[in-house]
Enzyme design. Structure first.
Site, PDB file in Angstrom:
ATOM      1  N   ASP A  67       0.847  -1.201   0.000  1.00 46.10           N
ATOM      2  CA  ASP A  67       0.000   0.000   0.000  1.00 46.10           C
ATOM      3  C   ASP A  67       0.881   1.250   0.000  1.00 46.10           C
ATOM      4  O   ASP A  67       0.382   2.373  -0.079  1.00 46.10           O
ATOM      5  CB  ASP A  67      -1.010  -0.006   1.156  1.00 46.10           C
ATOM      6  CG  ASP A  67      -0.360   0.019   2.522  1.00 46.10           C
ATOM      7  OD1 ASP A  67       0.876  -0.090   2.610  1.00 46.10           O
ATOM      8  OD2 ASP A  67      -1.106   0.156   3.527  1.00 46.10           O
ATOM      9  N   SER A  68       2.216   1.054   0.018  1.00 45.93           N
ATOM     10  CA  SER A  68       3.129   2.179  -0.225  1.00 45.93           C
ATOM     11  C   SER A  68       2.851   2.783  -1.593  1.00 45.93           C
ATOM     12  O   SER A  68       3.298   3.889  -1.883  1.00 45.93           O
ATOM     13  CB  SER A  68       4.590   1.715  -0.130  1.00 45.93           C
ATOM     14  OG  SER A  68       4.798   0.564  -0.923  1.00 45.93           O
ATOM     15  N   LYS A 109      -0.928  -9.520   2.758  1.00 44.52           N
ATOM     16  CA  LYS A 109      -0.205  -9.041   3.946  1.00 44.52           C
ATOM     17  C   LYS A 109      -1.126  -8.106   4.701  1.00 44.52           C
ATOM     18  O   LYS A 109      -1.881  -7.345   4.080  1.00 44.52           O
ATOM     19  CB  LYS A 109       1.079  -8.284   3.541  1.00 44.52           C
ATOM     20  CG  LYS A 109       1.792  -7.628   4.719  1.00 44.52           C
ATOM     21  CD  LYS A 109       3.146  -7.063   4.344  1.00 44.52           C
ATOM     22  CE  LYS A 109       3.089  -5.658   3.797  1.00 44.52           C
ATOM     23  NZ  LYS A 109       2.494  -4.653   4.684  1.00 44.52           N
ATOM     24  N   GLU A 132      -1.255  -5.497   8.416  1.00 40.67           N
ATOM     25  CA  GLU A 132      -0.502  -4.889   9.518  1.00 40.67           C
ATOM     26  C   GLU A 132      -1.143  -5.237  10.856  1.00 40.67           C
ATOM     27  O   GLU A 132      -2.368  -5.255  10.980  1.00 40.67           O
ATOM     28  CB  GLU A 132      -0.466  -3.363   9.340  1.00 40.67           C
ATOM     29  CG  GLU A 132       0.289  -2.941   8.099  1.00 40.67           C
ATOM     30  CD  GLU A 132       0.398  -1.423   7.960  1.00 40.67           C
ATOM     31  OE1 GLU A 132      -0.001  -0.682   8.876  1.00 40.67           O
ATOM     32  OE2 GLU A 132       0.888  -0.973   6.900  1.00 40.67           O
ATOM     33  N   GLU A 158       9.272  -3.872  10.416  1.00 43.91           N
ATOM     34  CA  GLU A 158       9.611  -2.550   9.864  1.00 43.91           C
ATOM     35  C   GLU A 158      10.079  -1.607  10.978  1.00 43.91           C
ATOM     36  O   GLU A 158       9.399  -1.465  12.007  1.00 43.91           O
ATOM     37  CB  GLU A 158       8.388  -1.958   9.141  1.00 43.91           C
ATOM     38  CG  GLU A 158       8.691  -0.570   8.556  1.00 43.91           C
ATOM     39  CD  GLU A 158       7.679  -0.071   7.548  1.00 43.91           C
ATOM     40  OE1 GLU A 158       6.723  -0.804   7.206  1.00 43.91           O
ATOM     41  OE2 GLU A 158       7.847   1.077   7.078  1.00 43.91           O
ATOM     42  N   ASP A 218      -1.049  -6.291  -0.499  1.00 47.47           N
ATOM     43  CA  ASP A 218      -1.252  -5.654   0.803  1.00 47.47           C
ATOM     44  C   ASP A 218      -2.732  -5.367   1.045  1.00 47.47           C
ATOM     45  O   ASP A 218      -3.435  -4.904   0.141  1.00 47.47           O
ATOM     46  CB  ASP A 218      -0.508  -4.305   0.788  1.00 47.47           C
ATOM     47  CG  ASP A 218       0.244  -4.052   2.071  1.00 47.47           C
ATOM     48  OD1 ASP A 218       0.077  -4.814   3.025  1.00 47.47           O
ATOM     49  OD2 ASP A 218       1.014  -3.070   2.095  1.00 47.47           O
TER      50      ASP A 218
HETATM   51  O1  KIV Z   1       3.507  -1.108   1.594  1.00 47.42           O
HETATM   52  C1  KIV Z   1       4.694  -1.461   1.630  1.00 47.42           C
HETATM   53  O2  KIV Z   1       5.479  -1.239   0.709  1.00 47.42           O
HETATM   54  C2  KIV Z   1       5.137  -2.173   2.808  1.00 47.42           C
HETATM   55  C3  KIV Z   1       6.599  -2.416   2.954  1.00 47.42           C
HETATM   56  C4  KIV Z   1       7.260  -1.168   3.402  1.00 47.42           C
HETATM   57  C5  KIV Z   1       6.888  -3.557   3.829  1.00 47.42           C
HETATM   58  O3  KIV Z   1       4.354  -2.513   3.651  1.00 47.42           O
END
Ligand code: KIV
Length: 290
Positions: free
Chosen positions: A43-44, A112, A114, A181, A82
């Site tokens: 989600d970056s 993934k 959080e 992280e 994500d």
């Molecule tokens: O969204 C992302 O790119 C991440 C990484 C920084 C692990 O969660």
């Protein structure tokens, strides 16, 4: 053959695991060509592709759209999508439904999310449905407003102990790997030894089982700014600006395009057009396609 979850898990203790983010078809193909076994459609994307100042506005539809593109580009890497902010926090039922949408609609191999101990029941419920889950603890950017900024986590005894409990809870819940992280490297090393699943670090030091980086940071695609945990492995942004400047100059000085970049009209057709034009007092014939 696409890399499997089992292959990634088997790398713990035998070889460092490489992971990188990607958000589109062409970059995913390049990541695949480099032989990197695992891609995170993070989600970056909210910050490095969509231009938001945090990951919070990213939607499930955004992640689905970008993961589909990555899946078309990467034929070998294991792709992890994500789960964006508020796609898994409201209820376990909603989390399962959204994890299922990510997998069904994109073809990704895992999701993934959080959170540690507090998310363990959610992780277990998703895993029970046959969807592999990667955990993510330490600095979890979706909680940036709770942390009061993008800060290293686990520096005090209490918060370090909590991160250890978080990692153990995720492993027990069935997560196949955990992103650590912005965690002090000694703590990351301790967690890596204590759990049986791979730890993937970002700003968590060399003792993790693997590393993940944000593609745009390591390629220099976002100007001068470089977070402390990142390293430039290329200056691609500068190369792109140079190429674009050369393109603009070539258009302006008419050195591009040349005959080589264009198609030819049959000389007889051209001659007839010119003859018709000379005979005709009316407007020049329209040569554009109907
Ligand atoms: O969204 C992302 O790119 C991440 C990484 C920084 C692990 O969660």
């Amino acid at each position: 053959m696409r890399v499997t979850i089992n292959q990634i898990m088997a790398m713990k203790g035998s070889e460092p695991i490489v992971m990188i983010t990607a958000y589109d078809y062409s970059m995913a193909a390049l990541v695949d060509a480099a032989g990197i076994p695992m891609i995170l459609v993070g989600d970056s994307m909210g910050m490095v592709v969509l231009g938001y100042d945090s990951t919070l506005p990213v939607t499930l539809e955004d992640v689905i759209h970008h993961t589909k593109a990555v899946m078309r580009g990467a034929k070998n890497a294991l792709v992890v999508a994500d789960m964006p902010f508020m796609s898994f926090q409201v209820s376990i039922e909603e989390a399962v439904r959204n994890a299922g949408r990510l997998m069904k609609e994109t073809g990704c191999q895992a999701v993934k999310l959080e959170g540690g101990e507090m998310m363990a029941d959610t992780v277990a419920a998703i895993v029970r449905c046959g969807i592999p889950v990667m955990g993510h603890i330490g600095l979890t950017p979706q909680s940036v407003n709770v942390f009061g900024g993008f800060r290293v986590q686990g520096k005090t005894e209490d918060s370090a102990a909590q991160l250890i409990r978080d990692a153990q809870a995720l492993e027990e819940a069935g997560a196949f790997a955990i992103v650590l992280e912005l965690v002090p490297q000694e703590l990351a090393g301790f967690i890596t030894e204590r759990i049986g699943i791979p730890t993937i670090g970002i700003g968590a030091g060399p003792q993790c089982d693997g590393q993940v980086q944000v593609l745009h940071d390591m390629l220099g695609l976002l100007g001068e700014y470089l977070p402390r945990h990142a390293k430039r492995f290329g200056e691609i942004g500068t190369a792109i600006t140079e190429a674009l400047t050369a393109y603009a100059a070539a258009v302006r000085d008419r050195s591009f395009p040349t005959a080589k970049h264009s198609s030819k009209l049959d000389p007889k057709v051209l001659a007839r057009l010119k003859a018709a034009d000379a005979d005709d007092d009316g407007p020049t014939p329209n040569l554009s396609p109907a």
